[in-house]
Structure formats: C-alpha cells, structure tokens
Design a protein around this motif. Structure first.
Motif, mmCIF file in Angstrom:
data_model
loop_
_atom_site.group_PDB
_atom_site.id
_atom_site.type_symbol
_atom_site.label_atom_id
_atom_site.label_comp_id
_atom_site.label_asym_id
_atom_site.label_seq_id
_atom_site.Cartn_x
_atom_site.Cartn_y
_atom_site.Cartn_z
ATOM 1 N N LEU A 21 0.835 -1.199 0.000
ATOM 2 C CA LEU A 21 0.000 0.000 0.000
ATOM 3 C C LEU A 21 0.870 1.250 0.000
ATOM 4 C CD1 LEU A 21 -2.549 -1.133 2.730
ATOM 5 C CD2 LEU A 21 -2.773 -1.327 0.242
ATOM 6 N N ALA A 22 0.323 2.344 -0.486
ATOM 7 C CA ALA A 22 1.066 3.598 -0.560
ATOM 8 C C ALA A 22 1.550 4.067 0.809
ATOM 9 C CB ALA A 22 0.204 4.675 -1.204
ATOM 10 N N ALA A 23 0.813 3.734 1.859
ATOM 11 C CA ALA A 23 1.161 4.199 3.201
ATOM 12 C C ALA A 23 2.152 3.282 3.922
ATOM 13 C CB ALA A 23 -0.107 4.346 4.046
ATOM 14 N N ASP A 24 2.521 2.154 3.340
ATOM 15 C CA ASP A 24 3.376 1.169 4.030
ATOM 16 C C ASP A 24 4.693 1.747 4.527
ATOM 17 O OD1 ASP A 24 1.439 -0.720 3.614
ATOM 18 O OD2 ASP A 24 2.621 -1.961 2.243
ATOM 19 N N HIS A 32 5.950 0.632 13.085
ATOM 20 C CA HIS A 32 4.816 -0.288 13.052
ATOM 21 C C HIS A 32 4.934 -1.218 11.854
ATOM 22 C CE1 HIS A 32 2.587 1.512 16.336
ATOM 23 N NE2 HIS A 32 2.911 2.703 15.839
ATOM 24 N N GLU A 33 4.211 -2.315 11.931
ATOM 25 C CA GLU A 33 4.171 -3.307 10.859
ATOM 26 C C GLU A 33 2.915 -3.043 10.025
ATOM 27 O OE1 GLU A 33 5.825 -6.368 8.847
ATOM 28 O OE2 GLU A 33 6.645 -5.623 10.731
ATOM 29 N N ASN A 35 0.443 -4.294 8.561
ATOM 30 C CA ASN A 35 -0.316 -5.525 8.337
ATOM 31 C C ASN A 35 -1.792 -5.310 8.686
ATOM 32 O OD1 ASN A 35 -0.508 -5.667 11.174
ATOM 33 N ND2 ASN A 35 1.292 -6.967 11.331
ATOM 34 N N GLY A 36 -2.571 -6.361 8.587
ATOM 35 C CA GLY A 36 -4.000 -6.262 8.877
ATOM 36 C C GLY A 36 -4.284 -5.842 10.302
ATOM 37 N N TYR A 37 -3.451 -6.289 11.239
ATOM 38 C CA TYR A 37 -3.652 -5.920 12.646
ATOM 39 C C TYR A 37 -3.410 -4.425 12.859
ATOM 40 C CZ TYR A 37 -3.229 -10.975 13.066
ATOM 41 O OH TYR A 37 -3.396 -12.325 12.908
ATOM 42 N N PHE A 38 -2.408 -3.879 12.174
ATOM 43 C CA PHE A 38 -2.163 -2.436 12.266
ATOM 44 C C PHE A 38 -3.390 -1.677 11.792
ATOM 45 C CE2 PHE A 38 -1.421 1.504 10.081
ATOM 46 C CZ PHE A 38 -0.848 2.262 11.089
ATOM 47 N N TRP A 39 -3.923 -2.046 10.623
ATOM 48 C CA TRP A 39 -5.069 -1.333 10.072
ATOM 49 C C TRP A 39 -6.287 -1.473 10.980
ATOM 50 C CZ3 TRP A 39 -4.464 2.429 6.904
ATOM 51 C CH2 TRP A 39 -3.361 2.451 6.071
ATOM 52 N N GLU A 40 -6.429 -2.619 11.611
ATOM 53 C CA GLU A 40 -7.513 -2.790 12.578
ATOM 54 C C GLU A 40 -7.338 -1.795 13.725
ATOM 55 O OE1 GLU A 40 -8.922 -6.135 15.755
ATOM 56 O OE2 GLU A 40 -8.355 -6.865 13.760
ATOM 57 N N GLY A 41 -6.112 -1.666 14.226
ATOM 58 C CA GLY A 41 -5.834 -0.699 15.281
ATOM 59 C C GLY A 41 -6.106 0.723 14.833
ATOM 60 N N LEU A 42 -5.715 1.050 13.612
ATOM 61 C CA LEU A 42 -5.955 2.394 13.097
ATOM 62 C C LEU A 42 -7.454 2.695 13.057
ATOM 63 C CD1 LEU A 42 -4.114 4.416 10.575
ATOM 64 C CD2 LEU A 42 -6.540 4.051 10.103
ATOM 65 N N VAL A 43 -8.235 1.735 12.623
ATOM 66 C CA VAL A 43 -9.691 1.917 12.589
ATOM 67 C C VAL A 43 -10.225 2.102 14.007
ATOM 68 C CG1 VAL A 43 -11.885 0.725 12.129
ATOM 69 C CG2 VAL A 43 -10.082 0.746 10.395
ATOM 70 N N ARG A 44 -9.757 1.284 14.938
ATOM 71 C CA ARG A 44 -10.224 1.394 16.327
ATOM 72 C C ARG A 44 -9.879 2.758 16.921
ATOM 73 N NH1 ARG A 44 -11.908 -3.462 18.559
ATOM 74 N NH2 ARG A 44 -11.254 -5.336 17.460
ATOM 75 N N PHE A 45 -8.715 3.307 16.579
ATOM 76 C CA PHE A 45 -8.321 4.607 17.103
ATOM 77 C C PHE A 45 -9.029 5.751 16.382
ATOM 78 C CE2 PHE A 45 -5.851 8.486 16.944
ATOM 79 C CZ PHE A 45 -5.790 8.785 18.304
ATOM 80 N N ALA A 46 -8.993 5.741 15.052
ATOM 81 C CA ALA A 46 -9.483 6.877 14.263
ATOM 82 C C ALA A 46 -11.006 6.982 14.247
ATOM 83 C CB ALA A 46 -8.938 6.789 12.836
ATOM 84 N N ASP A 57 -11.750 -9.579 12.077
ATOM 85 C CA ASP A 57 -11.145 -10.891 11.853
ATOM 86 C C ASP A 57 -9.911 -10.703 10.973
ATOM 87 O OD1 ASP A 57 -10.795 -13.606 12.001
ATOM 88 O OD2 ASP A 57 -12.178 -14.048 10.360
ATOM 89 N N SER A 58 -9.096 -9.709 11.331
ATOM 90 C CA SER A 58 -7.908 -9.399 10.531
ATOM 91 C C SER A 58 -6.830 -10.447 10.723
ATOM 92 C CB SER A 58 -7.370 -8.020 10.932
ATOM 93 O OG SER A 58 -8.339 -7.028 10.687
ATOM 94 N N GLU A 59 -5.945 -10.516 9.760
ATOM 95 C CA GLU A 59 -4.784 -11.397 9.793
ATOM 96 C C GLU A 59 -3.579 -10.569 9.380
ATOM 97 O OE1 GLU A 59 -5.746 -14.512 7.063
ATOM 98 O OE2 GLU A 59 -7.425 -15.223 8.265
ATOM 99 N N ALA A 60 -2.422 -11.154 9.397
ATOM 100 C CA ALA A 60 -1.213 -10.416 9.020
ATOM 101 C C ALA A 60 -1.337 -9.829 7.617
ATOM 102 C CB ALA A 60 0.012 -11.312 9.117
ATOM 103 N N GLY A 61 -1.851 -10.592 6.681
ATOM 104 C CA GLY A 61 -1.902 -10.155 5.295
ATOM 105 C C GLY A 61 -3.206 -9.537 4.855
ATOM 106 N N MET A 62 -4.170 -9.402 5.790
ATOM 107 C CA MET A 62 -5.480 -8.923 5.367
ATOM 108 C C MET A 62 -6.204 -8.227 6.509
ATOM 109 S SD MET A 62 -8.802 -11.161 4.189
ATOM 110 C CE MET A 62 -9.072 -11.716 5.849
#
Length: 105
Positions: A21-24, A32-33, A35-46, A57-62
């Motif tokens: 992704l462009a933001a990687d 940060h890594e 991965n899917g867990y990071f994006w889940e955290g970003l959603v939970r925070f933002a 139900d995130s995973e490392a790659g999704m």
C-alpha cells in the motif's frame, strides 16, 4: 488497492490486502508493521464509534471487519481517504502515540 465489500447471505464484511500500500513506508518508518492488525488498530483509534459496532477478523496479510452494511460502507469511505495518503496515516499514528494507544500490530 481495492477495498472489497462482501455479502455472504446477508452477513457483510469489508476486506483489503495489507502490504503493497502507498502508506506502508510511512507506517514502517514509525516502527509499526503495515499488516491487517495495524489497520484494525488504526480503525479502532481513528473511528472508535464505528469500530465498537464492528467485529474484526484481521490477519497479518489482510484487514477484515464484519458488521452491518451501512457501517461497513461508512468505514470503506473513511479508510479509502487515508489508505493511500501517507501523511494522513502518519498524523493518525502521531495522535495515537500521544494518547497512549497501542496498535497491537
């Protein structure tokens, strides 16, 4: 990068592949890594009000969020606005860090 809304017999999910992704690079530069867990955290925070109504139900790659279609449609619009914007992602990470939020990535 495409976010996908899925309908499995009336049960809805929003998914996208993590990585490439462009933001990687911006995410990795903050320790940060991207991965899917990071994006889940970003959603939970933002978007905490939205995140509390979803299951994840995130995973490392999704990234994967499950919920009602209206919430997932709102989330899709919100995530699309930041996922390809490294500056916006860095800003969210900085605000999360100031607040003591743990991305658990």
């Amino acid at each position: 990068m495409t976010l996908h809304l899925h309908d499995f017999d009336g049960e809805y999910s929003l998914t996208f592949d993590a990585g490439g992704l462009a933001a990687d690079a911006a995410i990795a530069a903050t320790g940060h890594e991207p991965n899917g867990y990071f994006w889940e955290g970003l959603v939970r925070f933002a978007w905490p009000d939205l995140a509390e109504r979803l299951d994840f139900d995130s995973e490392a790659g999704m990234f994967c969020a499950v919920g009602v279609l209206s919430d997932l449609t709102r989330l899709k619009t919100a995530v699309e606005s930041v996922i390809s914007n490294p500056e916006e992602v860095r800003d969210i990470i900085a605000r999360a860090g100031t607040s003591g939020f743990d991305f658990d990535d």
